[in-house]
Design a protein around this motif. Structure first.
Motif, PDB file in Angstrom:
ATOM      1  N   SER A 157     -34.467 -39.966  25.735  1.00 35.09           N
ATOM      2  CA  SER A 157     -33.970 -41.332  25.753  1.00 35.09           C
ATOM      3  C   SER A 157     -33.272 -41.603  27.076  1.00 35.09           C
ATOM      4  CB  SER A 157     -33.009 -41.547  24.589  1.00 35.09           C
ATOM      5  OG  SER A 157     -31.929 -40.652  24.697  1.00 35.09           O
ATOM      6  N   ALA A 190     -42.215 -47.046  26.395  1.00 35.04           N
ATOM      7  CA  ALA A 190     -41.183 -47.175  27.434  1.00 35.04           C
ATOM      8  C   ALA A 190     -41.553 -48.275  28.417  1.00 35.04           C
ATOM      9  CB  ALA A 190     -41.014 -45.851  28.178  1.00 35.04           C
ATOM     10  N   ASP A 248     -36.233 -47.551  26.868  1.00 37.49           N
ATOM     11  CA  ASP A 248     -37.123 -46.848  25.947  1.00 37.49           C
ATOM     12  C   ASP A 248     -36.757 -47.086  24.496  1.00 37.49           C
ATOM     13  OD1 ASP A 248     -34.846 -45.383  25.834  1.00 37.49           O
ATOM     14  OD2 ASP A 248     -35.768 -43.466  26.331  1.00 37.49           O
ATOM     15  N   ASP A 249     -35.956 -48.133  24.270  1.00 35.53           N
ATOM     16  CA  ASP A 249     -35.662 -48.530  22.896  1.00 35.53           C
ATOM     17  C   ASP A 249     -36.335 -49.868  22.668  1.00 35.53           C
ATOM     18  OD1 ASP A 249     -34.681 -48.709  20.351  1.00 35.53           O
ATOM     19  OD2 ASP A 249     -32.643 -49.247  20.953  1.00 35.53           O
TER      20      ASP A 249
END
Ligand SMILES: [Zn+2]
Length: 252
Positions: free
Chosen positions: A2, A171, A250-251
């Protein structure tokens, strides 16, 4: 892996994606900002796709240039550059909005979302819209479009007229990042491919590349050296030799 929390040092290296989509305002933006990364991924089997939002029709300082000729030249240059990076031939899409006049409207957002749903990339790359003091309007606008289009591509009730199913990338990498939190390592082959790809953009030699005579080997060598220096500078933050820096989201 992350993204690092605010204040943490940059991290490096995503796992090589199977499919990547780079979304840029103009021909040559992708190669300048992410060429070495995409070349390294392509050599490891990633299918690299390009989406160019404008027609590049104002990319000259010569007022006598025929814009239609310039558009044709720049599209050919972009296709050649994509091949130099190892991108799949035909993996370049052009939306052809007028250069300098790109808008972040719903039509444009639907077009970018459609490309994301069709290509189905694991990783999307694009301009950072939060980069401060950025002058060129297309770079700001292209940044908003890529972020907004990811939400629209991801959520199935957006743009029901699109025939493709929703797709959530793993991502998003934003280049020219206002706050870098991620560095993709580059290797010598990737740097060489980046330089070769950039040298396909002959129409931009004077305005962007700082090359006034394409037959001058010293100017070409100096251009390659400038690209290496940028990669060295960006890599130093994570203690490696060569790299390209990004803001990783990347969330998604
Ligand atoms: Zn540009």
């Amino acid at each position: 892996m992350s993204a690092p929390a605010p204040g943490e040092p940059p991290r490096r290296g995503l796992a090589t994606p199977s499919v990547a989509l780079a979304v840029a305002a103009h021909p040559d933006d992708v190669e300048f900002q992410a060429g070495a990364t995409l070349a390294r991924w392509a050599s490891a089997g990633c299918a690299v796709h390009h989406l160019i939002l404008t027609d590049g029709s104002k990319g000259t300082w010569d007022a006598g240039t025929d814009p239609a000729w310039l558009v044709h030249e720049r599209e050919a240059e972009q296709r050649a550059a994509a091949r130099s990076l190892g991108g799949a031939d035909g993996g370049v899409r052009f939306l052809r909005w007028p250069d300098g006049e790109l808008e972040a409207g719903l039509r444009q957002r639907a077009q970018v979302a459609a490309a994301i749903r069709e290509v189905r990339p694991e990783v999307v790359l694009g301009h950072d819209p939060w980069r401060r003091y950025r002058l060129h309007p297309d770079h700001r606008t292209a940044g908003w479009l890529v972020c907004d289009a990811i939400v629209a591509a991801r959520d199935p009730l957006f743009f029901p007229e699109l025939a493709t199913p929703a797709h959530r990338p793993r991502a998003l990498l934003l280049w020219e990042a206002d706050e870098v939190n991620h560095v993709e390592p580059a290797d010598e082959a990737g740097l060489a491919a980046k330089v070769a790809a950039l040298l396909e953009h002959r129409s931009q030699f004077v305005t962007t590349h700082g090359i006034t005579d394409e037959n001058d080997a010293d100017q070409l060598a100096a251009f390659a050296a400038r690209q290496r220096a940028r990669l060295v500078e960006r890599a130093a933050t994570v203690g490696i030799e060569l790299g390209e820096s990004f803001r990783l989201l990347d969330d998604l």
